[in-house]
Design a protein around this motif. Structure first.
Motif, PDB file in Angstrom:
ATOM      1  N   PHE A 119       0.838  -1.203   0.000  1.00 56.87           N
ATOM      2  CA  PHE A 119       0.000   0.000   0.000  1.00 56.87           C
ATOM      3  C   PHE A 119       0.880   1.263   0.000  1.00 56.87           C
ATOM      4  O   PHE A 119       0.573   2.241  -0.683  1.00 56.87           O
ATOM      5  N   ASP A 120       1.982   1.202   0.758  1.00 55.47           N
ATOM      6  CA  ASP A 120       2.867   2.378   0.837  1.00 55.47           C
ATOM      7  C   ASP A 120       3.394   2.763  -0.540  1.00 55.47           C
ATOM      8  O   ASP A 120       3.667   3.935  -0.807  1.00 55.47           O
ATOM      9  N   HIS A 121       3.524   1.758  -1.429  1.00 50.25           N
ATOM     10  CA  HIS A 121       4.028   2.035  -2.778  1.00 50.25           C
ATOM     11  C   HIS A 121       2.920   2.494  -3.718  1.00 50.25           C
ATOM     12  O   HIS A 121       3.191   2.906  -4.837  1.00 50.25           O
ATOM     13  N   CYS A 122       1.667   2.377  -3.260  1.00 46.95           N
ATOM     14  CA  CYS A 122       0.534   2.869  -4.066  1.00 46.95           C
ATOM     15  C   CYS A 122       0.268   4.337  -3.765  1.00 46.95           C
ATOM     16  O   CYS A 122      -0.319   5.050  -4.580  1.00 46.95           O
ATOM     17  N   VAL A 123       0.651   4.784  -2.569  1.00 41.95           N
ATOM     18  CA  VAL A 123       0.348   6.168  -2.186  1.00 41.95           C
ATOM     19  C   VAL A 123       1.610   7.038  -2.170  1.00 41.95           C
ATOM     20  O   VAL A 123       1.544   8.218  -1.840  1.00 41.95           O
ATOM     21  N   SER A 124       2.726   6.441  -2.547  1.00 38.22           N
ATOM     22  CA  SER A 124       3.982   7.183  -2.534  1.00 38.22           C
ATOM     23  C   SER A 124       4.057   8.124  -3.749  1.00 38.22           C
ATOM     24  O   SER A 124       3.451   7.852  -4.792  1.00 38.22           O
ATOM     25  N   ASP A 125       4.819   9.199  -3.612  1.00 31.65           N
ATOM     26  CA  ASP A 125       5.014  10.113  -4.756  1.00 31.65           C
ATOM     27  C   ASP A 125       5.774   9.392  -5.862  1.00 31.65           C
ATOM     28  O   ASP A 125       5.631   9.700  -7.037  1.00 31.65           O
ATOM     29  N   GLU A 126       6.607   8.460  -5.433  1.00 29.56           N
ATOM     30  CA  GLU A 126       7.403   7.716  -6.415  1.00 29.56           C
ATOM     31  C   GLU A 126       6.845   6.301  -6.559  1.00 29.56           C
ATOM     32  O   GLU A 126       7.059   5.454  -5.677  1.00 29.56           O
ATOM     33  N   LEU A 127       6.098   6.081  -7.644  1.00 20.26           N
ATOM     34  CA  LEU A 127       5.512   4.748  -7.852  1.00 20.26           C
ATOM     35  C   LEU A 127       6.607   3.778  -8.286  1.00 20.26           C
ATOM     36  O   LEU A 127       7.663   4.192  -8.780  1.00 20.26           O
ATOM     37  N   LEU A 128       6.337   2.493  -8.102  1.00 20.66           N
ATOM     38  CA  LEU A 128       7.352   1.478  -8.446  1.00 20.66           C
ATOM     39  C   LEU A 128       7.517   1.368  -9.958  1.00 20.66           C
ATOM     40  O   LEU A 128       6.564   1.570 -10.714  1.00 20.66           O
ATOM     41  N   PRO A 129       8.720   1.014 -10.409  1.00 17.01           N
ATOM     42  CA  PRO A 129       8.898   0.766 -11.847  1.00 17.01           C
ATOM     43  C   PRO A 129       8.108  -0.472 -12.275  1.00 17.01           C
ATOM     44  O   PRO A 129       7.818  -1.350 -11.451  1.00 17.01           O
ATOM     45  N   GLU A 130       7.779  -0.524 -13.562  1.00 18.02           N
ATOM     46  CA  GLU A 130       6.918  -1.601 -14.074  1.00 18.02           C
ATOM     47  C   GLU A 130       7.512  -2.997 -13.797  1.00 18.02           C
ATOM     48  O   GLU A 130       6.780  -3.937 -13.498  1.00 18.02           O
ATOM     49  N   THR A 131       8.837  -3.119 -13.894  1.00 15.58           N
ATOM     50  CA  THR A 131       9.456  -4.440 -13.637  1.00 15.58           C
ATOM     51  C   THR A 131       9.142  -4.923 -12.227  1.00 15.58           C
ATOM     52  O   THR A 131       8.897  -6.116 -12.019  1.00 15.58           O
ATOM     53  N   GLN A 132       9.181  -4.008 -11.273  1.00 13.32           N
ATOM     54  CA  GLN A 132       8.881  -4.406  -9.890  1.00 13.32           C
ATOM     55  C   GLN A 132       7.392  -4.705  -9.727  1.00 13.32           C
ATOM     56  O   GLN A 132       7.015  -5.648  -9.041  1.00 13.32           O
ATOM     57  N   ILE A 133       6.552  -3.891 -10.366  1.00 10.80           N
ATOM     58  CA  ILE A 133       5.100  -4.115 -10.245  1.00 10.80           C
ATOM     59  C   ILE A 133       4.756  -5.500 -10.777  1.00 10.80           C
ATOM     60  O   ILE A 133       4.046  -6.270 -10.118  1.00 10.80           O
ATOM     61  N   THR A 134       5.273  -5.840 -11.946  1.00 12.39           N
ATOM     62  CA  THR A 134       4.924  -7.148 -12.528  1.00 12.39           C
ATOM     63  C   THR A 134       5.487  -8.289 -11.665  1.00 12.39           C
ATOM     64  O   THR A 134       4.853  -9.319 -11.508  1.00 12.39           O
ATOM     65  N   ARG A 135       6.657  -8.064 -11.072  1.00 16.02           N
ATOM     66  CA  ARG A 135       7.228  -9.110 -10.199  1.00 16.02           C
ATOM     67  C   ARG A 135       6.309  -9.328  -8.982  1.00 16.02           C
ATOM     68  O   ARG A 135       5.992 -10.468  -8.620  1.00 16.02           O
ATOM     69  N   LEU A 136       5.853  -8.234  -8.383  1.00 14.31           N
ATOM     70  CA  LEU A 136       4.991  -8.363  -7.198  1.00 14.31           C
ATOM     71  C   LEU A 136       3.639  -8.973  -7.551  1.00 14.31           C
ATOM     72  O   LEU A 136       3.085  -9.779  -6.801  1.00 14.31           O
ATOM     73  N   ILE A 137       3.117  -8.604  -8.714  1.00 13.56           N
ATOM     74  CA  ILE A 137       1.822  -9.174  -9.127  1.00 13.56           C
ATOM     75  C   ILE A 137       1.983 -10.668  -9.429  1.00 13.56           C
ATOM     76  O   ILE A 137       1.131 -11.475  -9.067  1.00 13.56           O
ATOM     77  N   ARG A 138       3.084 -11.023 -10.057  1.00 15.02           N
ATOM     78  CA  ARG A 138       3.340 -12.446 -10.324  1.00 15.02           C
ATOM     79  C   ARG A 138       3.363 -13.243  -9.013  1.00 15.02           C
ATOM     80  O   ARG A 138       2.733 -14.275  -8.879  1.00 15.02           O
ATOM     81  N   GLN A 139       4.084 -12.703  -8.041  1.00 17.44           N
ATOM     82  CA  GLN A 139       4.194 -13.410  -6.762  1.00 17.44           C
ATOM     83  C   GLN A 139       2.834 -13.492  -6.070  1.00 17.44           C
ATOM     84  O   GLN A 139       2.486 -14.520  -5.469  1.00 17.44           O
ATOM     85  N   THR A 140       2.069 -12.419  -6.155  1.00 15.55           N
ATOM     86  CA  THR A 140       0.726 -12.429  -5.549  1.00 15.55           C
ATOM     87  C   THR A 140      -0.116 -13.517  -6.207  1.00 15.55           C
ATOM     88  O   THR A 140      -0.803 -14.286  -5.528  1.00 15.55           O
TER      89      THR A 140
END
Ligand SMILES: Nc1ncnc2c1ncn2[C@@H]1O[C@H](COP(=O)(O)OP(=O)(O)OP(=O)(O)O)[C@@H](O)[C@H]1O
Length: 346
Positions: A119-140
């Protein structure tokens, strides 16, 4: 973004599991652990950091109130423990280590996720790079896939319940909070009103049967939030939020989408659909090229894309063999859901 939650109806206890292996000790937990500060809190629980005095290892102690609104809720806590025990082999689910009981609480000692909430990365001024987002979604999705294989549905997947093992470097995900999780098939049809308004699927609002597809809706919401930093259905009040969910009113025109590939929108669109039967399963989601395009060669992605045009990702396929074949694609087969994709790919 709100953290409100709808309460379970009178039948909220339906389908609760009661068999647990972990002993619930009545010894004071402080004889084994030192409490070192608060990590988070929910409506009926406080989670504190604690250190095993003998080993120095850090854990999270979830203090869950046994009485809520004058009602004995011990069965709900035992159920949460049983779900965690059933998920012991699931690397994407936080591990239950021990349990204690005081007059007011049952305390679950859990594996510590030191990196905080996604959640902290959804409300942060600096959103995660796409590579990290896809990695986290894959793991989820890997975690959700394994839960679904055990006929378990989480029903409260949201960015606050997906934690990270470390913050820097960004670690792996751990799914927490199984208070609303249910075992499908343990009671007849499952229909309950529960969850957090912004994240609930339309079938929950409509009091329609709950299936594994309900969790896939939430994965779509989480992906949207990680990409855009916005909650797709949040309205000014609960009513507006519910209306947005039931009309599946999603804004895909946000500037934020320009920073990610078009496949991100494609992935989210396929999950945020009203009819649960039209949503792909967790296994099918794991084959979506968005999740792999930054790990695989362009040729491999092209092959996956081509296969997808004739699969569920294009138009829902009626042919089960089609799905099987698709999942047997050499590029997809390489990463089995039970294991993490090789580091060199991600
Ligand atoms: N294993 C853990 N390691 C680190 N932090 C944790 C852990 N478990 C929970 N937390 C923190 O505590 C918060 C609340 O935990 P959890 O969601 O399990 O409580 P809850 O009372 O069931 O919450 P809710 O009312 O939102 O369902 C989490 O969002 C997270 O920030």
């Amino acid at each position: 973004m709100s953290r409100r939650r709808m309460d379970g109806r009178s039948g909220a206890s339906a389908g609760l599991l009661c068999d647990i292996q972990t002993p619930i000790s009545t010894e004071p937990m402080e004889s084994v652990y030192e409490l070192t500060g608060e990590l988070g809190r929910g409506k009926f629980a406080v989670v504190k950091r604690c250190v095993d005095k003998a080993t120095g290892k850090v854990f999270a102690a979830k203090f869950i109130r046994k009485r809520r609104r004058g009602r004995d809720c011990r069965a709900e806590v035992t159920h949460e423990m049983a779900v965690l025990e059933m998920s012991r082999s699931n690397a994407r689910v936080v591990n239950l280590v021990a349990a204690y009981e005081t007059d007011h609480d049952i305390i679950l000692v859990l594996e510590y996720a030191a990196g905080g909430e996604i959640f902290d990365h959804c409300v942060s001024d600096e959103l995660l790079p796409e590579t990290q987002i896809t990695r986290l979604i894959r793991q989820t999705l890997e975690g959700v896939h394994q839960l679904h294989q055990n006929n378990l549905v989480h029903l409260d997947l949201k960015p606050q319940n997906i934690l990270l093992t470390s913050l820097s470097p960004l670690g792996d995900i751990k799914i927490v909070d199984f208070g609303l999780a249910r075992k499908l098939g343990s009671v007849g049809e499952l229909r309950e009103i529960l969850g957090t308004p912004e994240y609930v699927a339309p079938e929950i609002l409509n009091y329609e049967p709950i299936t594994t597809a309900t969790d896939l809706w939430s994965v779509g919401v989480i992906a949207y939030m990680l990409v855009t930093g916005e909650s797709p259905f949040a309205g000014d009040d609960k009513q507006e939020t519910f209306l947005n969910v039931s009309q599946v009113s999603v804004d895909y025109s946000r500037d934020a989408f320009s920073r990610v590939s078009e496949l991100a929108v494609d992935f989210i669109r396929k999950l945020l659909v009203k009819a649960p039967e039209d949503r792909p399963s967790a296994a099918e989601c794991l084959s979506h090229p968005w999740l792999w395009q930054l790990c695989l060669s362009p040729d491999s992605v092209a092959i996956i894309r081509e296969r997808i045009s004739g699969s569920k990702w294009g138009a829902p396929s009626e042919d089960p063999e089609d799905k099987e074949n698709f999942l047997e694609s050499p590029h997809v087969k390489r990463f089995r859901f039970e294991e993490t994709a090789p580091a060199e790919f991600c």
